[in-house]
Design a protein around this motif. Sequence first.
Motif, mmCIF file in Angstrom:
data_model
loop_
_atom_site.group_PDB
_atom_site.id
_atom_site.type_symbol
_atom_site.label_atom_id
_atom_site.label_comp_id
_atom_site.label_asym_id
_atom_site.label_seq_id
_atom_site.Cartn_x
_atom_site.Cartn_y
_atom_site.Cartn_z
ATOM 1 N N UNK A 1 54.900 48.029 41.837
ATOM 2 C CA UNK A 1 54.416 46.700 41.508
ATOM 3 C C UNK A 1 53.512 46.802 40.289
ATOM 4 N N UNK A 2 53.572 45.772 39.471
ATOM 5 C CA UNK A 2 52.732 45.888 38.300
ATOM 6 C C UNK A 2 51.278 45.660 38.678
ATOM 7 N N UNK A 3 50.417 46.131 37.841
ATOM 8 C CA UNK A 3 48.995 46.066 38.135
ATOM 9 C C UNK A 3 48.598 44.616 38.385
ATOM 10 N N UNK A 4 47.615 44.413 39.273
ATOM 11 C CA UNK A 4 47.187 43.037 39.543
ATOM 12 C C UNK A 4 46.935 42.311 38.237
ATOM 13 N N UNK A 5 47.406 41.118 38.185
ATOM 14 C CA UNK A 5 47.493 40.443 36.910
ATOM 15 C C UNK A 5 46.307 39.514 36.729
ATOM 16 N N UNK A 6 45.492 39.746 35.709
ATOM 17 C CA UNK A 6 44.372 38.825 35.511
ATOM 18 C C UNK A 6 44.929 37.444 35.168
ATOM 19 N N UNK A 7 44.472 36.412 35.852
ATOM 20 C CA UNK A 7 45.061 35.092 35.623
ATOM 21 C C UNK A 7 44.887 34.661 34.174
ATOM 22 N N UNK A 8 46.002 34.373 33.512
ATOM 23 C CA UNK A 8 45.953 33.921 32.127
ATOM 24 C C UNK A 8 45.647 32.435 32.075
ATOM 25 N N UNK A 9 45.660 31.902 30.878
ATOM 26 C CA UNK A 9 45.445 30.463 30.713
ATOM 27 C C UNK A 9 46.620 29.725 31.340
ATOM 28 N N UNK A 10 46.364 28.525 31.850
ATOM 29 C CA UNK A 10 47.472 27.801 32.484
ATOM 30 C C UNK A 10 48.539 27.410 31.457
ATOM 31 N N UNK A 11 49.812 27.556 31.860
ATOM 32 C CA UNK A 11 50.915 27.135 30.995
ATOM 33 C C UNK A 11 51.438 25.788 31.463
ATOM 34 N N UNK B 1 55.238 35.714 28.898
ATOM 35 C CA UNK B 1 56.165 34.709 29.411
ATOM 36 C C UNK B 1 55.851 34.437 30.882
ATOM 37 N N UNK B 2 55.887 33.181 31.265
ATOM 38 C CA UNK B 2 55.714 32.860 32.680
ATOM 39 C C UNK B 2 57.093 32.831 33.344
ATOM 40 N N UNK B 3 57.156 33.379 34.540
ATOM 41 C CA UNK B 3 58.428 33.466 35.242
ATOM 42 C C UNK B 3 58.273 32.794 36.599
ATOM 43 N N UNK B 4 59.134 31.842 36.892
ATOM 44 C CA UNK B 4 59.180 31.241 38.224
ATOM 45 C C UNK B 4 60.546 31.530 38.785
ATOM 46 N N UNK C 1 53.557 16.368 34.978
ATOM 47 C CA UNK C 1 53.727 17.756 34.592
ATOM 48 C C UNK C 1 53.078 17.928 33.221
ATOM 49 N N UNK C 2 52.236 18.933 33.114
ATOM 50 C CA UNK C 2 51.612 19.214 31.818
ATOM 51 C C UNK C 2 52.045 20.602 31.375
ATOM 52 N N UNK C 3 52.519 20.687 30.140
ATOM 53 C CA UNK C 3 52.863 21.984 29.572
ATOM 54 C C UNK C 3 51.825 22.265 28.481
#
Lengths: 317, 525
Positions: free
Chosen positions: B263-273, B462-465, B326-328
């Motif tokens: 698993x990748x290292x715990x991810x510091x929360x980035x700015x909201x996309x 890149x954000x991935x859902x 929805x806000x992008x």
Amino acid sequence: MSEAIAEKPAARRRSWDIGRYTLLITLVAIVVVTAIGNPRFFTINNLFNILLQISVLGILAAGQTMLIVSAGLDLSVGAALSVAGVVAALTIVSTGSIALGIAAGLATGALIGFVNGLLVATNRATPFIVTLGTMTLLQGAAIVISGGSPINGMGALFDVFGLGDLFGVPNPVYALAATLVVVFFVLRRTVLGRSAFAIGGNEEAARLSGIPVRSRKIGLYTLNGLIVGVGAVVLTGILDSALPNMGNGYELRTIAAVVIGGTPLFGGRGTVVGTFGGVLLLGLVSNSMNLLGVGANYQNVVLGLIITAAVLLQKRG
Amino acid sequence: MEPARAASGARSSEQARPAISALGISKRFPGTVALENVDLIVARGEVHGLVGKNGAGKSTLLKILSGAQPPDSGRIVVGNQSFAALTPITARRAGIAAVYQNPELHLDLSVAENIFLGAEPRTRLGLVDDAEMARRTSELLGRLGLSLPPEARLGDLDIALRQQVAIAKAVRERASVLLLDEPTSALNKAQADFLFRLIRDLAEGGMAIVYISHHLDEVLAISDRVTVLRNGRCVGVVASGDVDKDDLIAMMVGQTVGETAARRAPHPPGAPLMALDGVTVPGRLDHVALTIAKGEILGLTGLTGAGARVLAEILAGIRTPSSGSLLLEGEAFRPRSIHAAIAQGVVLVPQDMRGRGLVMPMPVAQNLTMARLKAIAPRHWLNLAAERERAEALVGQLDIQPRDTTREAGLLSGGNQRKTLLGRGIFAGARLLVLEDPTEGVDVDARRQIHAYLRSLADGGTSVVFVSTDLEELIDLADRILVLRNGRIDRELAPSGLTPERLLAAIQSDHERRHAQETEGTSDV
């Protein structure tokens, strides 16, 4: 076709190749048989004659190829040709201007194509049904507009397409060549052509990839209409006259030529080079049967057999 | 709903010969073993549950029993006939009827015409006897306790009623075995209860029923016995009275072999996309609020119909919610077309590769570039050399085999097709990549590669859902897992330390459980 160089799974490729070579082999066979049966076949005059005879069919079939690649179809090309020809002829007769006549013919064709495209793109109805409707409408319109009789006296237009040649090649053959080249590049090198393959291969995938499916379809049908306009002007010039029913039958012969040329009717594949081969085959068969003295009714039987064989040999999905 | 299990006593005493037994069934697909020596034995009058995780082999077994696919080995014994393989026709003749979530019926025909299709009563002149057909349909429907008008057009009925018609058709065909695949996924509670009563009635009449569902509570309530599949093997046949849901989950998941994935290292929360608020689609989604950070990998899951897929479509901009925002990156995201959504960097990678994904007759290169033709075609004129070059780079990055960008997409293996589809999203320059079942039907290697690639994309911002029901995939890949239920985000789970059992339990949690664990549920993050 660089495809031949790359390694391919033999089994999947083979059927395609058989289909492709069948056309070539048939063409060669016809040439050989006819040349043996009638030495006149191999004269330059006869070869240009064949090209002249197939020029209008070839022009229309090139346009039809684009539509069939996109899983579309236009049954109204013959009737549209009649209408565009009649409009061009009336314009020439009333204004005396060849340029205006040609412009009117092309514009009429493009407008008809645009309307077909609009109807196909915005309706659930299949292109077959939509253009069957417009075909019937246009057949009637051609008679109404022309008053039911041929419009004669094309003057300079006849000089260009009926009599004219350049370096010994009849001018309609140049129109055919130009149309083939345009369609070839549209399919291969433009976003519109690429969209045709994508829409024909998987319309939903094309839509989800952000391809504006509707406007691309309208674009394709409009371009096809413009090509029909070219065919109308050329045929009117060749005949020195516009007949309200001169386009009848072209719709099915264009489809036959496209299918013989290896473009499947369900879309996603196809080449205009193949279509030209299909047109050439139909032209050669008619010409050689004429030279060999085969009666018109038997000619239809033979053409029917060729079309059926082409469909049966076609690669599936 | 508490269906009586009265039949079980009678069953054990009388049935010497089962209604259907599938014995030693094996089925391999290229790269995977779908079924390995599986037995399924169902007695007359028995309701038999069939459960397992996604990919455990349930649907393959169903296809083999209904004749849609032949097994590689094994036998299927129906009544006193034995088959090495069934076809849809021999299966029907043998008395096997299958009813799917969305029954395969003719929507333009009436109820009666559907029920009697191919066996219409005739008049002496050989014409269809509509009056007789209507009479017999009414009688049949009455006998089954169904209140359906025989002359109603099927397309005018809802899914629940269509299912009833499909079941009535099976009864008319005198089917002795009824296969039900996820029958309640599109039904509301009342409709489901009605279906359960109907199933019990049919079983009491001697029909053998195979009931496939992800809804374990329902399976336990309705069946006499349950067969559990795991990785294509049968791991147990249990009497429903002897087990509870947690036992089933444990059997379905098996021992978790020590967490292997890097698993990748715990991810510091980035700015909201992307930020959603109050997003609602009547009957599908109910006031969903959600924020996706840049570089985050978000997993969406839930039972069928819970709303995960609808939510993904909304995020991808291919479906518009009836209300909510929805806000992008702070700006309203309401693309007027899919083209516009892609231009804003939001790309869907669909699950249905053949139907919605690849253009199979087109070469790999053209499939890769089609979502952003502008990149290789300034002024609508394609630069084929640039296209080939960029496609070759992508094929290398994604390790698409063979490395041949001119190969038709339809000739690639499933894993390479998935990679190609992912590559299209990357070529399109996605900032937000929305994937449906990113590794469905893919072998282990390709799956690992796709996961690694998605992680590296996320590391690059890149954000991935992704939507998935694959428990291991959710735990391995996601930074955060959202479990949807009834159109709402029911739970938010962190994957570290999460076991497949607990995730499955969270997906399964029913209303009763939810009340009991409300406090735990919300603090589970």
